[in-house]
Design a protein around this motif. Structure first.
Motif, PDB file in Angstrom:
ATOM      1  N   ASP A   1      12.228   9.562  24.493  1.00 20.12           N
ATOM      2  CA  ASP A   1      11.427  10.136  25.568  1.00 20.12           C
ATOM      3  C   ASP A   1      10.418  11.143  25.020  1.00 20.12           C
ATOM      4  N   ASP A   2      10.869  11.996  24.105  1.00 18.01           N
ATOM      5  CA  ASP A   2       9.998  13.026  23.544  1.00 18.01           C
ATOM      6  C   ASP A   2       8.868  12.417  22.725  1.00 18.01           C
ATOM      7  N   ALA A   3       9.183  11.427  21.897  1.00 19.77           N
ATOM      8  CA  ALA A   3       8.155  10.788  21.069  1.00 19.77           C
ATOM      9  C   ALA A   3       7.127  10.077  21.947  1.00 19.77           C
ATOM     10  N   ASN A   4       7.619   9.425  22.985  1.00 19.24           N
ATOM     11  CA  ASN A   4       6.729   8.733  23.906  1.00 19.24           C
ATOM     12  C   ASN A   4       5.808   9.724  24.619  1.00 19.24           C
ATOM     13  N   PHE A   5       6.376  10.851  25.058  1.00 16.36           N
ATOM     14  CA  PHE A   5       5.567  11.855  25.754  1.00 16.36           C
ATOM     15  C   PHE A   5       4.528  12.470  24.830  1.00 16.36           C
ATOM     16  N   HIS A   6       4.894  12.698  23.584  1.00 13.81           N
ATOM     17  CA  HIS A   6       3.942  13.306  22.654  1.00 13.81           C
ATOM     18  C   HIS A   6       2.656  12.485  22.594  1.00 13.81           C
ATOM     19  N   PHE A   7       2.805  11.165  22.540  1.00 17.06           N
ATOM     20  CA  PHE A   7       1.590  10.355  22.427  1.00 17.06           C
ATOM     21  C   PHE A   7       0.905  10.174  23.774  1.00 17.06           C
ATOM     22  N   PHE A   8       1.628   9.599  24.735  1.00 22.30           N
ATOM     23  CA  PHE A   8       0.986   9.248  26.004  1.00 22.30           C
ATOM     24  C   PHE A   8       0.730  10.468  26.884  1.00 22.30           C
ATOM     25  N   GLY A   9       1.569  11.507  26.765  1.00 20.45           N
ATOM     26  CA  GLY A   9       1.377  12.697  27.567  1.00 20.45           C
ATOM     27  C   GLY A   9       0.442  13.706  26.931  1.00 20.45           C
ATOM     28  N   THR A  10       0.653  13.988  25.634  1.00 23.08           N
ATOM     29  CA  THR A  10      -0.120  15.034  24.967  1.00 23.08           C
ATOM     30  C   THR A  10      -1.386  14.502  24.297  1.00 23.08           C
ATOM     31  N   VAL A  11      -1.239  13.530  23.416  1.00 19.25           N
ATOM     32  CA  VAL A  11      -2.401  13.011  22.685  1.00 19.25           C
ATOM     33  C   VAL A  11      -3.409  12.365  23.633  1.00 19.25           C
ATOM     34  N   MET A  12      -2.925  11.530  24.545  1.00 19.41           N
ATOM     35  CA  MET A  12      -3.826  10.775  25.419  1.00 19.41           C
ATOM     36  C   MET A  12      -4.270  11.571  26.648  1.00 19.41           C
ATOM     37  N   ALA A  13      -3.444  12.498  27.125  1.00 17.55           N
ATOM     38  CA  ALA A  13      -3.756  13.176  28.388  1.00 17.55           C
ATOM     39  C   ALA A  13      -3.857  14.694  28.278  1.00 17.55           C
ATOM     40  N   GLY A  14      -3.422  15.273  27.161  1.00 17.45           N
ATOM     41  CA  GLY A  14      -3.545  16.714  26.985  1.00 17.45           C
ATOM     42  C   GLY A  14      -2.469  17.539  27.655  1.00 17.45           C
ATOM     43  N   ARG A  15      -1.387  16.922  28.115  1.00 16.90           N
ATOM     44  CA  ARG A  15      -0.294  17.690  28.718  1.00 16.90           C
ATOM     45  C   ARG A  15       0.473  18.430  27.623  1.00 16.90           C
ATOM     46  N   LYS A  16       0.882  19.642  27.922  1.00 15.10           N
ATOM     47  CA  LYS A  16       1.574  20.451  26.928  1.00 15.10           C
ATOM     48  C   LYS A  16       3.094  20.320  27.017  1.00 15.10           C
TER      49      LYS A  16
END
Length: 680
Positions: free
Chosen positions: A328-343
């Motif tokens: 879940d964390d690895a997935n969020f890092h890319f799709f949430g943070t890298v792609m969308a800028g969520r912290k």
């Protein structure tokens, strides 16, 4: 894949109290929601220079983006209220109940939510829920084996290089047919595989690292699988249509018999692919014949082990957020943070509420509509819609660039518009979906398989025009050209879109402009290619179409000249439909408001602003917001909507009504008459 085009925007819910059976003291009137909050204004800015900053500058300053979000604005605030307060209340109330009968909507909602928040069980299970599918993919020996597995996976919303779906036939819209379309890019759009700027190169580098990390967690045996997958998807992207090309409904409609599909892509076992889904088609609408040929050649030349790795990744990437915390964390890092800028991620309870809403949205929507959208509210929205229809007819009559013969057809289409408000008139039966409290991945698979089966069951049958493409609690709206209908879910009939305590100018700049936006979609560059019956059929004279194309091309070029970040401009052709709808919606709403004053004295200024000025403040209030740079970059590459700021500052310079209201001359917010674009 998205078969029926649903062009989106938003609206919320009107609450009406129930009558009392006993006499009671008058209820205290609730505090009014401010029609326009003056504290949002940044009065240091000239409205004729930057209206977004003038109207919303202090709001943006005082409302930074929460770490859990990629953007924060009116839509986000209302969506949070609907999902994280109202829907949450519904779900948590159900979860407290016991002995819920199997197959009831309450049991499904309760157990799905429980399965999401049960992180102990999720951690214990690890990647094991996907193990049977990994084994099935690993057992593939031939392209025929691979085609069959691809067909099985599509039942769970996992498409590989192409996908199938059922929808209304664009040239015979009363009947459903089978569509084929390109698919299979992790980054979604081919430009991500082609751009050479540093930001996009970083996205690709991060994608490789994320795939490697997730593949390692899932015990994939390959070395550097991320690069292998990126290389394959880069080759695939080269053959795919760009998102602008996907907007051409005529070029993308190629009705064929199933035998021709086999001829175009002979290396793929189409019989095995369809049989795995329970399909026996004879005709199909192909999106792009050249892509079929090129993708087939790519598949044929690609080692089977690479295809198996790619397919395992598609499966793992689809479900990674539902697995244990490391995935879940690895997935969020890319799709949430890298792609969308969520912290940061939302808390587990909130995510559980939103996941339950995402997969069981209609059963929840039934409860939401019952509690928050009484039948009486439909009449108010119906009246608004008819007001917009009347003004649109008047605007058609006044057009100088359209001939009388085409105007007659435009009136026919306008008169044929139908609409849906609030929630479906009938609800589907979801009782066969097997939901259990300790099997999150399987629960998601069960809902996705149900949706797939429901979609395919429509093939060869008449179109059910009572179907909805959104849940009632959704903060959005859409126009469906195949039904020639506009749809307004209950979720958007609230402030700032509609406020019963506001003066008319604010409401017309909000909800009426939204309604006008959806109406205009029926006459934008795509919608205008469908006739009154929803069929892809030309109803224009050649000269009128040429005039229309000249106007829309000029408007597209205007938006393409707007740079939102260094090296990233709005794609005027991609956003043309939405930008045209904004311009049309504002025009229709403004003149609907003006018509409403006939025979009356014009309203006096409020807070120092005339009704004309407050109309434009109403629209600006709808679109106030902040957005991360990562999300902004993604939006201009993939989203048919312009960024919120440009939905304010973009159309206003083309409206003489705006320049007159704010006394703008020779400024950024007031174009010369010859530069303005007036379409509808």
């Amino acid at each position: 894949m998205n078969i029926n085009k649903a062009v989106m925007l938003a609206l919320p819910a009107i609450l009406v109290g129930a009558a009392a059976f006993v006499q009671r003291p008058p209820a205290k009137k609730p505090a009014k929601v401010p029609a326009f909050d003056l504290t949002s204004l940044d009065r240091s800015v000239d409205p004729c220079t930057d209206f977004d900053q003038f109207a919303n500058g202090n709001w943006k300053k005082n409302n930074p983006i929460p770490g859990t979000e990629s953007g924060w604005g009116a839509f986000n605030v209302l969506d949070k209220e609907n999902k994280e307060v109202r829907v949450k209340g519904i779900i948590l109330n159900i979860v407290q109940k016991s002995n819920l009968a199997k197959g009831t909507e309450e049991q499904q909602i309760s157990d799905f939510y429980r399965s999401f928040v049960d992180t102990v069980t999720i951690a214990k299970r690890g990647v094991s829920p996907l193990a049977p599918w990994f084994d099935k993919i690993n057992a593939v020996q031939t392209l025929a084996d691979w085609a069959k597995v691809c067909g099985e996976l599509q039942q769970y919303n996992i498409s590989t290089i192409w996908g199938f779906g059922v929808g209304a036939d664009a040239k015979n819209s009363k009947w459903n047919t089978l569509y084929e379309g390109q698919d299979g890019l992790t980054l979604g759009e081919k430009s991500y595989y082609e751009r050479t700027d540093s930001a996009t190169v970083k996205v690709r580098r991060e994608l490789v690292a994320t795939i490697n990390q997730l593949a390692s967690l899932a015990a994939f045996p390959e070395t550097n699988p991320g690069q292998t997958i990126l290389d394959f998807e880069t080759k695939l992207a080269k053959f795919q249509l760009a998102n602008v090309e996907l907007r051409d409904p005529v070029k993308n409609y190629n009705k064929s018999n199933f035998a021709e599909l086999k001829t175009l892509a002979p290396s793929f076992d189409w019989d095995g692919f369809t049989a795995a889904q329970g399909l026996t088609p004879d005709t199909i609408v192909l999106q792009n014949k050249q892509y079929l040929q090129q993708a087939d050649a790519l598949v044929k030349s690609t080692p089977i082990e690479t295809l198996k790795l790619y397919t395992r990744w598609q499966l793992l990437g689809h479900y990674a957020s539902l697995l244990s915390k490391p995935f879940d964390d690895a997935n969020f890092h890319f799709f949430g943070t890298v792609m969308a800028g969520r912290k940061e991620q939302k808390d587990r309870v909130t995510r559980g509420i939103r996941a339950t809403d995402a997969y069981l949205g209609m059963p929840l929507g039934k409860l939401f509509a019952k509690q928050y959208f009484p039948e009486s509210s439909k009449q108010k929205v119906s009246e608004m819609i008819e007001n917009v229809r009347t003004v649109f007819g008047q605007r058609i009559d006044q057009l100088s660039w359209m001939s009388d013969s085409t105007k007659k057809m435009a009136h026919t289409k306008l008169a044929s518009f139908t609409y849906k408000i609030g929630y479906p008139d009938k609800w589907k039966d979801y009782s066969t979906i097997d939901i259990n409290p300790a099997t999150l991945v399987e629960n998601v698979m069960a809902t996705e398989k149900w949706r797939h089966k429901d979609n395919l069951s429509k093939l060869g049958k008449p179109v059910d025009k009572t179907d909805w493409g959104m849940t009632p609690q959704t903060v959005n709206a859409y126009y469906n050209p195949l039904n020639n209908e506009v749809v307004f879910p209950a979720g958007i009939l609230q402030p700032p879109f509609f406020n019963p305590d506001a003066d008319d100018a604010i409401n017309y700049g909000g909800i009426i402009a939204v309604i006008g936006h959806e109406f205009t979609h029926g006459f934008d560059d795509e919608g205008s290619q469908y006739d009154a019956d929803g069929n892809l059929k030309n109803w224009w004279t050649a000269s009128d179409r040429a005039n229309f194309d000249k106007l829309t091309s000029k408007y597209a070029d205007y938006f393409s000249g707007i740079e939102v970040l260094p090296g990233f401009n709005i794609n005027g052709k991609l956003t043309l439909g939405e930008n045209t709808a904004d311009l049309g919606g504002l025009t229709l709403a403004y003149y609907a408001l003006k018509n409403s004053f006939k025979g009356k004295a014009e309203p006096k200024p409020i807070d120092g602003f005339t009704w004309q000025q407050r109309f434009f403040l109403g629209w600006a209030q709808v679109w106030h917001g902040n957005q991360t740079e990562a999300s902004l970059r993604n939006q201009v590459q993939t989203n048919p909507h312009a960024p919120a700021r440009n939905r304010i500052n973009g159309p206003f310079p083309h409206l003489k009504e705006f320049a007159d209201a704010w006394h703008c001359k020779n400024s950024k917010m007031a174009l010369a008459d010859t530069a303005r674009v007036v379409i509808w």
